[in-house]
Write a protein that holds these residues in place. Structure first.
Motif, PDB file in Angstrom:
ATOM      1  N   ASP A  41      32.750  43.717  48.604  1.00  0.00           N
ATOM      2  CA  ASP A  41      34.091  44.233  48.317  1.00  0.00           C
ATOM      3  C   ASP A  41      34.534  45.289  49.324  1.00  0.00           C
ATOM      4  O   ASP A  41      35.700  45.337  49.726  1.00  0.00           O
ATOM      5  CB  ASP A  41      34.135  44.830  46.905  1.00  0.00           C
ATOM      6  CG  ASP A  41      33.998  43.766  45.820  1.00  0.00           C
ATOM      7  OD1 ASP A  41      34.380  42.605  46.091  1.00  0.00           O
ATOM      8  OD2 ASP A  41      33.506  44.081  44.728  1.00  0.00           O
ATOM      9  N   GLN A  44      34.199  43.545  53.369  1.00  0.00           N
ATOM     10  CA  GLN A  44      35.041  42.383  53.648  1.00  0.00           C
ATOM     11  C   GLN A  44      34.542  41.632  54.892  1.00  0.00           C
ATOM     12  O   GLN A  44      35.222  41.572  55.926  1.00  0.00           O
ATOM     13  CB  GLN A  44      36.495  42.797  53.819  1.00  0.00           C
ATOM     14  CG  GLN A  44      37.116  43.403  52.560  1.00  0.00           C
ATOM     15  CD  GLN A  44      38.582  43.723  52.716  1.00  0.00           C
ATOM     16  OE1 GLN A  44      39.087  43.891  53.824  1.00  0.00           O
ATOM     17  NE2 GLN A  44      39.280  43.801  51.592  1.00  0.00           N
ATOM     18  N   ILE A  66      32.038  35.335  44.824  1.00  0.00           N
ATOM     19  CA  ILE A  66      32.941  35.247  45.968  1.00  0.00           C
ATOM     20  C   ILE A  66      33.975  34.141  45.777  1.00  0.00           C
ATOM     21  O   ILE A  66      35.175  34.327  46.014  1.00  0.00           O
ATOM     22  CB  ILE A  66      32.142  35.018  47.268  1.00  0.00           C
ATOM     23  CG1 ILE A  66      31.252  36.240  47.564  1.00  0.00           C
ATOM     24  CG2 ILE A  66      33.059  34.732  48.451  1.00  0.00           C
ATOM     25  CD1 ILE A  66      30.276  36.032  48.698  1.00  0.00           C
ATOM     26  N   ARG A  67      33.517  32.976  45.315  1.00  0.00           N
ATOM     27  CA  ARG A  67      34.402  31.811  45.216  1.00  0.00           C
ATOM     28  C   ARG A  67      35.277  31.827  43.962  1.00  0.00           C
ATOM     29  O   ARG A  67      36.473  31.506  44.032  1.00  0.00           O
ATOM     30  CB  ARG A  67      33.566  30.524  45.239  1.00  0.00           C
ATOM     31  CG  ARG A  67      32.907  30.241  46.570  1.00  0.00           C
ATOM     32  CD  ARG A  67      33.935  29.791  47.612  1.00  0.00           C
ATOM     33  NE  ARG A  67      33.284  29.432  48.875  1.00  0.00           N
ATOM     34  CZ  ARG A  67      33.225  30.223  49.930  1.00  0.00           C
ATOM     35  NH1 ARG A  67      33.760  31.426  49.878  1.00  0.00           N
ATOM     36  NH2 ARG A  67      32.651  29.818  51.048  1.00  0.00           N
ATOM     37  N   LYS A  70      36.527  36.314  43.124  1.00  0.00           N
ATOM     38  CA  LYS A  70      37.349  36.890  44.192  1.00  0.00           C
ATOM     39  C   LYS A  70      38.300  35.865  44.810  1.00  0.00           C
ATOM     40  O   LYS A  70      39.193  36.244  45.581  1.00  0.00           O
ATOM     41  CB  LYS A  70      36.456  37.484  45.290  1.00  0.00           C
ATOM     42  CG  LYS A  70      35.467  38.534  44.808  1.00  0.00           C
ATOM     43  CD  LYS A  70      36.151  39.722  44.174  1.00  0.00           C
ATOM     44  CE  LYS A  70      36.911  40.562  45.168  1.00  0.00           C
ATOM     45  NZ  LYS A  70      37.457  41.804  44.554  1.00  0.00           N
ATOM     46  N   LYS A  71      38.087  34.577  44.490  1.00  0.00           N
ATOM     47  CA  LYS A  71      38.943  33.507  45.021  1.00  0.00           C
ATOM     48  C   LYS A  71      39.000  33.552  46.554  1.00  0.00           C
ATOM     49  O   LYS A  71      40.044  33.357  47.180  1.00  0.00           O
ATOM     50  CB  LYS A  71      40.365  33.618  44.469  1.00  0.00           C
ATOM     51  CG  LYS A  71      40.465  33.692  42.950  1.00  0.00           C
ATOM     52  CD  LYS A  71      39.964  32.416  42.285  1.00  0.00           C
ATOM     53  CE  LYS A  71      40.147  32.514  40.765  1.00  0.00           C
ATOM     54  NZ  LYS A  71      39.578  31.337  40.065  1.00  0.00           N
ATOM     55  N   SER A  72      37.839  33.834  47.166  1.00  0.00           N
ATOM     56  CA  SER A  72      37.775  34.013  48.611  1.00  0.00           C
ATOM     57  C   SER A  72      37.181  32.789  49.296  1.00  0.00           C
ATOM     58  O   SER A  72      36.306  32.110  48.760  1.00  0.00           O
ATOM     59  CB  SER A  72      36.927  35.246  48.944  1.00  0.00           C
ATOM     60  OG  SER A  72      36.696  35.332  50.334  1.00  0.00           O
ATOM     61  N   ASN A  73      37.659  32.518  50.497  1.00  0.00           N
ATOM     62  CA  ASN A  73      37.130  31.421  51.315  1.00  0.00           C
ATOM     63  C   ASN A  73      36.186  31.925  52.405  1.00  0.00           C
ATOM     64  O   ASN A  73      35.928  31.212  53.379  1.00  0.00           O
ATOM     65  CB  ASN A  73      38.280  30.643  51.956  1.00  0.00           C
ATOM     66  CG  ASN A  73      39.101  29.889  50.931  1.00  0.00           C
ATOM     67  OD1 ASN A  73      38.548  29.314  49.993  1.00  0.00           O
ATOM     68  ND2 ASN A  73      40.422  29.888  51.098  1.00  0.00           N
ATOM     69  N   THR A  74      35.684  33.149  52.267  1.00  0.00           N
ATOM     70  CA  THR A  74      34.729  33.687  53.240  1.00  0.00           C
ATOM     71  C   THR A  74      33.579  32.704  53.446  1.00  0.00           C
ATOM     72  O   THR A  74      32.960  32.261  52.473  1.00  0.00           O
ATOM     73  CB  THR A  74      34.146  35.030  52.752  1.00  0.00           C
ATOM     74  OG1 THR A  74      35.203  35.949  52.512  1.00  0.00           O
ATOM     75  CG2 THR A  74      33.190  35.603  53.790  1.00  0.00           C
TER      76      THR A  74
END
Length: 383
Positions: A41, A44, A66-67, A70-74
């Motif tokens: 967090d 980043q 994460i997915r 956080k709805k992240s595509n990292t």
């Protein structure tokens, strides 16, 4: 470009961090999975590298965070010794971008990192890197040293740990009278995360040096197995690694090297020493009630669960503490169970090194020490 690497084993993270920083990436590492989530967090990162099997929460929980949360595509890369197909499938279904199985090459990790997030602007494309291997397990090796200034094969030790991560060497200076301690401290420089020097001010003998080193290393949380090896490398590190492979792929708790002459193996002994050794081994087999061919080989690897059983108390004898170890295990587990968890594995190579501390006179004394063991451990099994 920032990379966050999360793995509970420090011996895995250190070489990974060094290699990725050499390539020009900014690297943040964490051994605690919960703290790793907090770092995600705040940092980043452009890439997350994570292990699956960790003691607090699974690496897959980090992927879910994460997915899904956080709805992240990292981009996420998993480095794990877990080869279960269902686990791998679950990882990709959760959205990981890459899954690499340990043991693996740091060169390959670097190439896959570039594929996922590209190369840093300051990266030197012409630079060549050594192909260091990240192991699935982390191993501590205790090496007792007494007056080894002239015999210590420093380069062999450093070359091996430079090429094979997951090894932490603990050299125990057993009150040496020469410059052994200085040699060991020089050996450790620049490799402090992979080499420990444990200094005993007074000479207590090999048995006590090994015992102190094994108990010290058992306190290191990121080690899976701990063993001991002679400083002269009469058994080399490649052969020792074969013992490690056996214990990690079986239910054995102790794997002991054996200097049995056999086709394809380089085993050398002095003829007189060999005759005395055969006589002593016959007596040992009678005491242990197990068909051990060679209890005295100076290469053994232990699961951490049996370290306290094997090394908590001081040994009665100086030279044949190996027999005491097996006797203690037999008393604790019972003879039949002990036979199931003890393994004797023939070595591919063993060479008698000049300058050995054990003289022929000492060999004769061993017979008396065997009598001490038989008397001291004469009670029945303690379970």
């Amino acid at each position: 470009m920032k990379i966050l690497a999360i793995d509970d084993q420090k011996l895995v993270l250190i070489p990974l961090e060094i290699r990725l920083k050499e390539m020009g990436y900014e690297v943040i590492t964490e051994t605690n999975a919960n703290k790793g989530i907090e770092l995600y967090d705040s940092v980043q990162p452009d890439l997350v590298i994570v292990d699956i099997n960790m003691p607090t929460i699974s690496g897959l929980e980090i992927v879910k965070y994460i997915r899904e949360e956080k709805k992240s595509n990292t981009p996420i890369m998993i480095l794990s010794g877990n080869t279960d197909d269902d686990m791998i499938t679950q990882g990709f279904e959760l959205g990981v971008n890459d899954y690499m199985k340990k043991p693996l090459s740091l060169t390959e990790v670097g190439l896959r990192t570039k594929r996922l997030i590209g190369a840093p602007e300051n990266m030197d494309a012409t630079k060549k890197y050594s192909n260091t291997i990240i192991q699935e397990r982390c191993v501590g090796v205790v090496i007792p040293c007494y007056n080894e200034e002239e015999r210590l094969l420093s380069k062999e030790f450093t070359d091996y740990i430079d090429q094979h991560t997951g090894y932490h060497l603990c050299f125990v200076n057993d009150g040496s009278k020469d410059n052994t301690l200085q040699v060991l401290n020089n050996l450790r420089k620049g490799r402090e995360d992979f080499i420990t020097v444990y200094d005993c001010e007074k000479n207590g003998g090999k048995a006590e040096a090994v015992r102190q080193g094994m108990l010290y290393m058992s306190k290191q949380e990121d080690l899976d197995y701990i063993g001991f090896l002679d400083a002269d490398l009469s058994t080399d590190l490649a052969d020792f690694d074969d013992l490690v492979k056996t214990i990690e792929n079986s239910n054995y708790m102790i794997v002991s090297g054996s200097r049995i002459s056999r086709m394809g193996a380089n085993i050398t002994k002095e003829s007189a020493r060999k005759i005395i050794s055969m006589t002593i081994n016959y007596i040992i087999r009678s005491i242990l009630k197990m068909d051990f061919k060679d209890t005295q080989c100076g290469a053994k690897i232990f699961h951490k669960d049996v370290i306290d059983i094997s090394f908590k108390d001081k040994f009665v004898t100086q030279w044949i503490f190996d027999v005491e170890i097996f006797r203690r295990v037999t008393r604790h587990y019972g003879l039949e169970k002990a036979k199931e968890i003890l393994c004797e594995q023939p070595l591919k190579r063993w060479v008698h090194a000049d300058g050995s501390k054990l003289s022929m006179k000492d060999s004769v004394k061993i017979v008396g020490q065997l009598g001490q063991i038989a008397w001291h451990y004469k009670g029945g099994n303690k379970k």
